[in-house]
Design a protein around this motif. Structure first.
Motif, PDB file in Angstrom:
ATOM      1  N   TYR A   1       0.850  -1.188   0.000  1.00 59.58           N
ATOM      2  CA  TYR A   1       0.000   0.000   0.000  1.00 59.58           C
ATOM      3  C   TYR A   1       0.883   1.235   0.000  1.00 59.58           C
ATOM      4  N   GLN A   2       0.613   2.167  -0.921  1.00 58.23           N
ATOM      5  CA  GLN A   2       1.428   3.376  -0.991  1.00 58.23           C
ATOM      6  C   GLN A   2       0.581   4.647  -1.035  1.00 58.23           C
ATOM      7  N   GLY A   3      -0.707   4.506  -0.730  1.00 58.98           N
ATOM      8  CA  GLY A   3      -1.566   5.682  -0.674  1.00 58.98           C
ATOM      9  C   GLY A   3      -1.451   6.400   0.655  1.00 58.98           C
ATOM     10  N   PRO A   4      -2.162   7.522   0.797  1.00 58.79           N
ATOM     11  CA  PRO A   4      -2.134   8.260   2.072  1.00 58.79           C
ATOM     12  C   PRO A   4      -2.864   7.502   3.168  1.00 58.79           C
ATOM     13  N   ALA A   5      -2.436   7.750   4.412  1.00 53.91           N
ATOM     14  CA  ALA A   5      -3.080   7.105   5.569  1.00 53.91           C
ATOM     15  C   ALA A   5      -2.807   7.936   6.818  1.00 53.91           C
ATOM     16  N   GLY A   6      -3.100   9.230   6.733  1.00 53.26           N
ATOM     17  CA  GLY A   6      -2.847  10.099   7.870  1.00 53.26           C
ATOM     18  C   GLY A   6      -1.375  10.349   8.113  1.00 53.26           C
ATOM     19  N   ASP A   7      -0.587  10.399   7.043  1.00 56.70           N
ATOM     20  CA  ASP A   7       0.872  10.534   7.178  1.00 56.70           C
ATOM     21  C   ASP A   7       1.270  11.901   7.725  1.00 56.70           C
TER      22      ASP A   7
ATOM     23  N   ARG B   1       8.139   9.361   4.850  1.00 59.11           N
ATOM     24  CA  ARG B   1       9.112   8.284   4.903  1.00 59.11           C
ATOM     25  C   ARG B   1       8.502   6.884   4.852  1.00 59.11           C
ATOM     26  N   ALA B   2       7.191   6.760   5.069  1.00 61.95           N
ATOM     27  CA  ALA B   2       6.602   5.431   5.155  1.00 61.95           C
ATOM     28  C   ALA B   2       6.311   4.817   3.792  1.00 61.95           C
ATOM     29  N   VAL B   3       6.084   5.641   2.773  1.00 61.02           N
ATOM     30  CA  VAL B   3       5.835   5.075   1.437  1.00 61.02           C
ATOM     31  C   VAL B   3       7.074   4.341   0.930  1.00 61.02           C
TER      32      VAL B   3
ATOM     33  N   ASP C   1     -10.266  13.824  10.533  1.00 62.43           N
ATOM     34  CA  ASP C   1     -11.344  13.686   9.568  1.00 62.43           C
ATOM     35  C   ASP C   1     -10.928  14.162   8.184  1.00 62.43           C
ATOM     36  N   VAL C   2     -10.115  15.207   8.136  1.00 62.91           N
ATOM     37  CA  VAL C   2      -9.585  15.677   6.851  1.00 62.91           C
ATOM     38  C   VAL C   2      -8.637  14.635   6.272  1.00 62.91           C
ATOM     39  N   GLU C   3      -7.762  14.092   7.107  1.00 63.38           N
ATOM     40  CA  GLU C   3      -6.828  13.073   6.628  1.00 63.38           C
ATOM     41  C   GLU C   3      -7.567  11.839   6.125  1.00 63.38           C
ATOM     42  N   LEU C   4      -8.623  11.456   6.805  1.00 66.76           N
ATOM     43  CA  LEU C   4      -9.387  10.287   6.377  1.00 66.76           C
ATOM     44  C   LEU C   4     -10.073  10.553   5.040  1.00 66.76           C
ATOM     45  N   THR C   5     -10.630  11.735   4.866  1.00 64.56           N
ATOM     46  CA  THR C   5     -11.267  12.078   3.599  1.00 64.56           C
ATOM     47  C   THR C   5     -10.273  12.002   2.452  1.00 64.56           C
TER      48      THR C   5
ATOM     49  N   THR D   1       1.441  -6.727  -5.641  1.00 67.25           N
ATOM     50  CA  THR D   1       0.365  -5.873  -6.119  1.00 67.25           C
ATOM     51  C   THR D   1       0.458  -4.540  -5.388  1.00 67.25           C
ATOM     52  N   VAL D   2       0.528  -3.458  -6.144  1.00 70.99           N
ATOM     53  CA  VAL D   2       0.662  -2.126  -5.555  1.00 70.99           C
ATOM     54  C   VAL D   2      -0.702  -1.450  -5.553  1.00 70.99           C
ATOM     55  N   VAL D   3      -1.081  -0.912  -4.401  1.00 75.56           N
ATOM     56  CA  VAL D   3      -2.374  -0.254  -4.228  1.00 75.56           C
ATOM     57  C   VAL D   3      -2.145   1.188  -3.816  1.00 75.56           C
ATOM     58  N   GLY D   4      -2.821   2.104  -4.493  1.00 76.14           N
ATOM     59  CA  GLY D   4      -2.767   3.510  -4.117  1.00 76.14           C
ATOM     60  C   GLY D   4      -1.649   4.269  -4.802  1.00 76.14           C
ATOM     61  N   GLU D   5      -1.796   5.586  -4.772  1.00 75.89           N
ATOM     62  CA  GLU D   5      -0.793   6.494  -5.322  1.00 75.89           C
ATOM     63  C   GLU D   5      -0.258   7.371  -4.199  1.00 75.89           C
ATOM     64  N   PRO D   6       1.068   7.506  -4.119  1.00 75.65           N
ATOM     65  CA  PRO D   6       1.618   8.345  -3.049  1.00 75.65           C
ATOM     66  C   PRO D   6       1.314   9.817  -3.284  1.00 75.65           C
ATOM     67  N   ARG D   7       1.195  10.535  -2.199  1.00 77.34           N
ATOM     68  CA  ARG D   7       1.049  11.986  -2.260  1.00 77.34           C
ATOM     69  C   ARG D   7       1.753  12.572  -1.050  1.00 77.34           C
ATOM     70  N   PRO D   8       2.246  13.798  -1.139  1.00 69.87           N
ATOM     71  CA  PRO D   8       2.990  14.372  -0.013  1.00 69.87           C
ATOM     72  C   PRO D   8       2.150  14.394   1.255  1.00 69.87           C
TER      73      PRO D   8
END
Length: 284
Positions: A21-27, A31-33, A66-70, A52-59
């Motif tokens: 998984y390489q998408g956002p998750a409240g980062d 460094r975690a991606v 709640d904003v991070e979850l959205t 299998t790669v899931v998600g797209e990284p973003r800064p």
């Protein structure tokens, strides 16, 4: 038994599914991606599996939970679909996650397909907060409670807290400590007899292992939070060896970072020692 042995016994053509998984998750940092990529690459080498790669990284963009979850929801929903498909096919997921918050997507699918499973949650924190009680508002600190329906996560619920064992938690908010000390959630603290105590809590059930790298003593692997009094790699290996005597339904590894707080010029993390400690679970 290891994920390989258990899945092979189930007879699936491709028994183990390796996901990064390489998408956002409240980062709160970036460094975690790359850290998840290091873990996934080493897993792929050891297990001889495609990733299998899931998600797209973003800064990283720290904000309220709640904003991070959205922001994270589209990628987390993609991860939930991947986990659902793996479990529905009778396969065993092995996941390299960025942050603990990604498990908001994985645990509800597990609860639907394998409600008999004991979730063994290695973490320096309880991750049992809800938005109204969290001292920090950190999304990753609300994962188990969200998957258990203690707050309304849009990613679903269904996890029974009676099927959770939190291992190594020591940095706890008051509501988390209450849930652990009153027995609502089983709590296996750091100690020399950890494998024996953990065996009693698991009580022969199938096991799904979540590892947050901050359960370890600070400095052993690169990770964001550093809480003294953690497990050694030998402690982790001993627990993994004991758990490998059970059916392993899945394994997920989170919070491994590619570098420490010194930034991009710091030494890149080596996932090898961590995966050596987990090798009884992985069959590698």
């Amino acid at each position: 038994m290891s994920v390989v042995a258990g899945a092979q016994r189930a007879g699936a053509a491709e028994p183990v599914a390796l996901v990064r998984y390489q998408g956002p998750a409240g980062d709160h940092n970036d460094r975690a991606v790359p850290g998840a990529a290091l873990v996934a690459d080493e897993l792929a080498r050891r297990l001889r599996l495609p990733v299998t790669v899931v998600g797209e990284p973003r800064p990283a963009a720290p904000a309220s939970w709640d904003v991070e979850l959205t922001v994270a929801l589209p990628a987390l929903r993609e991860l939930a679909v991947a986990q659902e498909a793996i479990l529905a096919a009778g396969r065993t997921p092995v996941l390299a996650l960025t942050r603990c918050a990604a498990a908001l997507a994985t645990l509800p699918a597990l609860a639907r397909h394998r409600p008999d499973t004991c979730v063994v949650w290695f973490d320096a924190h309880g991750d049992l907060n809800v938005p109204d009680t969290s001292a920090t508002g950190y999304l990753g600190g609300m994962v188990i409670s969200g998957a258990a329906g203690r707050w309304d996560s849009p990613l679903g619920a269904g996890l029974d807290l009676a099927n959770v064992v939190v291992v190594g938690a020591r940095d706890l908010d008051p509501d988390e400590r209450r849930l652990l000390t009153d027995g609502t959630v089983a709590w296996a603290r750091v100690g020399v007899d950890l494998p024996d105590r953990l065996r009693r809590w698991v009580a022969g059930r199938p096991v799904y292992v979540h590892l947050d790298c901050d359960v370890l003593e600070p400095g052993l692997v690169p990770t964001d939070y550093r809480v003294p009094g953690g497990l050694t790699l030998a402690d982790l290996a001993g627990a993994a060896e004991m758990l490998a005597g059970h059916e392993i339904v899945g394994v997920e590894i989170a919070e491994f970072e590619a570098a420490d707080e010194r930034g991009a010029d710091a030494t890149v993390g080596d996932a090898g020692p961590l995966l050596d400690a987990l090798s009884p679970l992985l069959g590698a």
